[in-house]
Design a protein around this motif. Structure first.
Motif, short mmCIF file in Angstrom:
data_model
loop_
_atom_site.label_atom_id
_atom_site.label_comp_id
_atom_site.label_asym_id
_atom_site.label_seq_id
_atom_site.Cartn_x
_atom_site.Cartn_y
_atom_site.Cartn_z
N UNK A 69 82.98 56.88 71.92
CA UNK A 69 82.52 58.18 72.38
C UNK A 69 83.40 58.68 73.52
N UNK A 70 83.78 57.79 74.40
CA UNK A 70 84.56 58.19 75.57
C UNK A 70 85.93 58.70 75.18
N UNK A 71 86.51 58.21 74.11
CA UNK A 71 87.84 58.62 73.72
C UNK A 71 87.87 59.83 72.81
N UNK A 72 86.75 60.42 72.50
CA UNK A 72 86.70 61.56 71.59
C UNK A 72 87.33 62.78 72.24
N UNK A 73 88.02 63.56 71.41
CA UNK A 73 88.67 64.77 71.90
C UNK A 73 87.84 65.96 71.44
N UNK A 74 87.48 66.82 72.38
CA UNK A 74 86.72 68.02 72.06
C UNK A 74 87.67 69.20 72.06
N UNK A 75 87.80 69.93 70.95
CA UNK A 75 88.74 71.05 70.93
C UNK A 75 88.26 72.19 71.83
N UNK A 76 89.24 72.88 72.40
CA UNK A 76 88.91 74.03 73.25
C UNK A 76 88.66 75.24 72.37
N UNK A 77 87.82 76.12 72.86
CA UNK A 77 87.53 77.34 72.13
C UNK A 77 88.69 78.30 72.32
N UNK A 78 89.21 78.82 71.21
CA UNK A 78 90.32 79.75 71.28
C UNK A 78 89.84 81.14 70.86
N UNK A 79 90.64 82.14 71.15
CA UNK A 79 90.31 83.52 70.79
C UNK A 79 90.13 83.61 69.28
#
Length: 99
Positions: A69-79
């Motif tokens: 869980x700690x290594x998971x990457x959450x994508x950023x919200x883009x336009x």
């Protein structure tokens, strides 16, 4: 009165039919035995795997769960990305039959 050869031929025919039936039954039993042995092998392997996992220290198991869980990457919200909201467990949609 029937001949001795006729009686022997009739008996031979009956025994041949019995042999054929027993061979079919033996093939069916052999197939069932193979399937049961395969299932037994799978269960033994599963039991061994569970025993290995349970033999690990609890901290090692907990650490591997936390690191995933700690290594998971959450994508950023883009336009242009749509914002979605996930309902929580207490928020239920109405039943389709009730509509």
């Amino acid at each position: 009165m029937p001949s001795v050869l006729g009686l022997l031929e009739a008996r031979e025919k009956n025994v041949r039919e019995e042999v054929a039936g027993l061979r079919e039954e033996a093939e069916r039993v052999q197939a069932a035995l193979i399937a049961a042995e395969f299932t037994l092998q799978r269960l033994a392997q599963a039991r061994e795997t569970v025993a290995e996992v349970l033999a690990e220290s609890p901290s090692a198991v907990a650490e591997s769960a936390r690191s995933a869980v700690a290594g998971s990457v959450v994508p950023r919200r883009a336009e242009g990305m749509a914002a979605t909201v996930r309902p929580n467990a207490s928020c239920r949609l109405p039943d389709a039959a009730a509509l």
